[in-house]
Design a protein around this motif. Structure first.
Motif, PDB file in Angstrom:
ATOM      1  N   LEU A  74       0.854  -1.181   0.000  1.00 55.64           N
ATOM      2  CA  LEU A  74       0.000   0.000   0.000  1.00 55.64           C
ATOM      3  C   LEU A  74       0.891   1.233   0.000  1.00 55.64           C
ATOM      4  N   GLY A  75       0.640   2.129  -0.906  1.00 54.43           N
ATOM      5  CA  GLY A  75       1.385   3.378  -0.980  1.00 54.43           C
ATOM      6  C   GLY A  75       0.466   4.525  -0.620  1.00 54.43           C
ATOM      7  N   PHE A  76       0.546   4.956   0.619  1.00 55.63           N
ATOM      8  CA  PHE A  76      -0.326   6.037   1.090  1.00 55.63           C
ATOM      9  C   PHE A  76       0.479   7.274   1.482  1.00 55.63           C
ATOM     10  N   ASN A  77       1.794   7.254   1.281  1.00 56.06           N
ATOM     11  CA  ASN A  77       2.634   8.374   1.697  1.00 56.06           C
ATOM     12  C   ASN A  77       2.789   9.435   0.609  1.00 56.06           C
ATOM     13  N   GLN A  78       2.295   9.142  -0.585  1.00 51.43           N
ATOM     14  CA  GLN A  78       2.376  10.085  -1.694  1.00 51.43           C
ATOM     15  C   GLN A  78       1.010  10.758  -1.873  1.00 51.43           C
ATOM     16  N   SER A  79       0.946  11.726  -2.783  1.00 55.79           N
ATOM     17  CA  SER A  79      -0.325  12.399  -3.030  1.00 55.79           C
ATOM     18  C   SER A  79      -1.335  11.447  -3.672  1.00 55.79           C
ATOM     19  N   GLN A  80      -0.861  10.490  -4.472  1.00 53.48           N
ATOM     20  CA  GLN A  80      -1.741   9.503  -5.104  1.00 53.48           C
ATOM     21  C   GLN A  80      -1.596   8.170  -4.373  1.00 53.48           C
ATOM     22  N   LYS A  81      -2.687   7.703  -3.798  1.00 47.32           N
ATOM     23  CA  LYS A  81      -2.675   6.405  -3.111  1.00 47.32           C
ATOM     24  C   LYS A  81      -2.673   5.282  -4.148  1.00 47.32           C
ATOM     25  N   TYR A  82      -2.045   4.143  -3.778  1.00 47.67           N
ATOM     26  CA  TYR A  82      -2.040   2.998  -4.693  1.00 47.67           C
ATOM     27  C   TYR A  82      -1.977   1.695  -3.915  1.00 47.67           C
ATOM     28  N   ILE A  83      -2.322   0.623  -4.611  1.00 46.56           N
ATOM     29  CA  ILE A  83      -2.122  -0.732  -4.124  1.00 46.56           C
ATOM     30  C   ILE A  83      -1.367  -1.472  -5.225  1.00 46.56           C
ATOM     31  N   GLN A  84      -0.338  -2.221  -4.828  1.00 45.23           N
ATOM     32  CA  GLN A  84       0.435  -3.019  -5.780  1.00 45.23           C
ATOM     33  C   GLN A  84       0.313  -4.479  -5.354  1.00 45.23           C
ATOM     34  N   PHE A  85       0.036  -5.336  -6.311  1.00 45.51           N
ATOM     35  CA  PHE A  85      -0.162  -6.757  -6.037  1.00 45.51           C
ATOM     36  C   PHE A  85       1.094  -7.543  -6.382  1.00 45.51           C
ATOM     37  N   ASN A  86       1.342  -8.602  -5.637  1.00 44.39           N
ATOM     38  CA  ASN A  86       2.494  -9.465  -5.896  1.00 44.39           C
ATOM     39  C   ASN A  86       2.091 -10.565  -6.880  1.00 44.39           C
ATOM     40  N   ASP A  87       1.647 -10.139  -8.047  1.00 40.51           N
ATOM     41  CA  ASP A  87       1.338 -11.078  -9.125  1.00 40.51           C
ATOM     42  C   ASP A  87       2.508 -11.057 -10.108  1.00 40.51           C
ATOM     43  N   GLU A  88       2.382 -11.772 -11.190  1.00 38.09           N
ATOM     44  CA  GLU A  88       3.477 -11.875 -12.150  1.00 38.09           C
ATOM     45  C   GLU A  88       3.925 -10.514 -12.684  1.00 38.09           C
ATOM     46  N   TYR A 133      -0.075  -2.574 -10.442  1.00 43.21           N
ATOM     47  CA  TYR A 133      -0.108  -1.343  -9.657  1.00 43.21           C
ATOM     48  C   TYR A 133      -1.405  -0.624  -9.998  1.00 43.21           C
ATOM     49  N   VAL A 134      -2.247  -0.338  -8.991  1.00 45.69           N
ATOM     50  CA  VAL A 134      -3.538   0.300  -9.230  1.00 45.69           C
ATOM     51  C   VAL A 134      -3.684   1.522  -8.325  1.00 45.69           C
ATOM     52  N   ASN A 135      -3.987   2.665  -8.916  1.00 43.30           N
ATOM     53  CA  ASN A 135      -4.261   3.859  -8.124  1.00 43.30           C
ATOM     54  C   ASN A 135      -5.630   3.727  -7.462  1.00 43.30           C
ATOM     55  N   ILE A 136      -5.716   4.206  -6.232  1.00 43.91           N
ATOM     56  CA  ILE A 136      -7.002   4.228  -5.521  1.00 43.91           C
ATOM     57  C   ILE A 136      -7.207   5.627  -4.957  1.00 43.91           C
ATOM     58  N   ASP A 137      -8.467   5.976  -4.765  1.00 47.19           N
ATOM     59  CA  ASP A 137      -8.786   7.303  -4.235  1.00 47.19           C
ATOM     60  C   ASP A 137      -8.828   7.335  -2.720  1.00 47.19           C
ATOM     61  N   LYS A 138      -9.314   6.236  -2.125  1.00 48.24           N
ATOM     62  CA  LYS A 138      -9.416   6.179  -0.665  1.00 48.24           C
ATOM     63  C   LYS A 138      -9.142   4.756  -0.203  1.00 48.24           C
ATOM     64  N   VAL A 139      -8.838   4.604   1.053  1.00 46.39           N
ATOM     65  CA  VAL A 139      -8.454   3.306   1.605  1.00 46.39           C
ATOM     66  C   VAL A 139      -9.533   2.252   1.361  1.00 46.39           C
ATOM     67  N   SER A 140     -10.781   2.625   1.503  1.00 47.45           N
ATOM     68  CA  SER A 140     -11.868   1.653   1.334  1.00 47.45           C
ATOM     69  C   SER A 140     -11.951   1.096  -0.094  1.00 47.45           C
ATOM     70  N   ASP A 141     -11.291   1.736  -1.056  1.00 48.19           N
ATOM     71  CA  ASP A 141     -11.265   1.214  -2.433  1.00 48.19           C
ATOM     72  C   ASP A 141     -10.538  -0.129  -2.529  1.00 48.19           C
ATOM     73  N   ILE A 142      -9.808  -0.490  -1.496  1.00 47.41           N
ATOM     74  CA  ILE A 142      -9.135  -1.798  -1.470  1.00 47.41           C
ATOM     75  C   ILE A 142     -10.169  -2.911  -1.640  1.00 47.41           C
ATOM     76  N   THR A 143     -11.359  -2.706  -1.115  1.00 44.02           N
ATOM     77  CA  THR A 143     -12.406  -3.737  -1.199  1.00 44.02           C
ATOM     78  C   THR A 143     -12.778  -4.048  -2.647  1.00 44.02           C
ATOM     79  N   LEU A 144     -12.543  -3.143  -3.565  1.00 45.54           N
ATOM     80  CA  LEU A 144     -12.848  -3.359  -4.977  1.00 45.54           C
ATOM     81  C   LEU A 144     -11.912  -4.391  -5.611  1.00 45.54           C
ATOM     82  N   HIS A 145     -10.847  -4.739  -4.904  1.00 48.85           N
ATOM     83  CA  HIS A 145      -9.821  -5.630  -5.445  1.00 48.85           C
ATOM     84  C   HIS A 145      -9.745  -6.951  -4.671  1.00 48.85           C
ATOM     85  N   ARG A 146     -10.840  -7.354  -4.090  1.00 47.84           N
ATOM     86  CA  ARG A 146     -10.915  -8.578  -3.287  1.00 47.84           C
ATOM     87  C   ARG A 146     -10.440  -9.810  -4.069  1.00 47.84           C
ATOM     88  N   GLU A 147     -10.958  -9.982  -5.274  1.00 46.75           N
ATOM     89  CA  GLU A 147     -10.613 -11.173  -6.063  1.00 46.75           C
ATOM     90  C   GLU A 147      -9.118 -11.233  -6.377  1.00 46.75           C
TER      91      GLU A 147
END
Length: 119
Positions: free
Chosen positions: A77-91, A95-109
């Motif tokens: 989770l990258g929350f220290n910059q102006s643009q928040k992001y989540i990066q997955f340990n897939d192949e 890297y996906v930008n998110i607007d708010k922390v709760s947007d993590i739920t959109l990436h459950r699968e």
């Protein structure tokens, strides 16, 4: 090594003048990062045992790990910059930008897909 006011340290060898070193930057775990960790842990609870999911904070991102192994990170989770992001340990280290922390739920699968690699 001699500590000085302001957190600076001086180091020198015998016969040499001491050199001044700036203090190491401090890692601060934020409320948003803990909230993100709680969300990911909740989303993964049916896939991987809760006690196996942990975290480790760094200066630039927040790791969510399995079995406290830095090699088994599910996401960052990258929350220290102006643009928040989540990066997955897939192949592709997606890297996906998110607007708010709760947007993590959109990436459950995607989180589940990555976590299954560590079961």
């Amino acid at each position: 090594m001699i500590s000085a006011p302001g957190g600076f340290a001086f180091r020198g060898r015998a016969g040499e003048p001491p050199r001044r070193f700036a203090p190491a930057p401090q890692i601060v775990t934020t409320e948003e990062e803990i909230e993100g960790y709680a969300i990911v842990k909740l989303l993964l609870k049916e896939t991987i045992a809760e006690e196996r999911v942990g975290y480790r904070d760094n200066l630039s991102y927040f790791n969510i790990l399995v079995d406290n192994s830095i090699r088994r990170w599910v996401c960052r989770l990258g929350f220290n910059q102006s643009q928040k992001y989540i990066q997955f340990n897939d192949e592709g280290k997606t890297y996906v930008n998110i607007d708010k922390v709760s947007d993590i739920t959109l990436h459950r699968e995607k989180l589940i897909e990555v976590a299954k690699r560590f079961i």
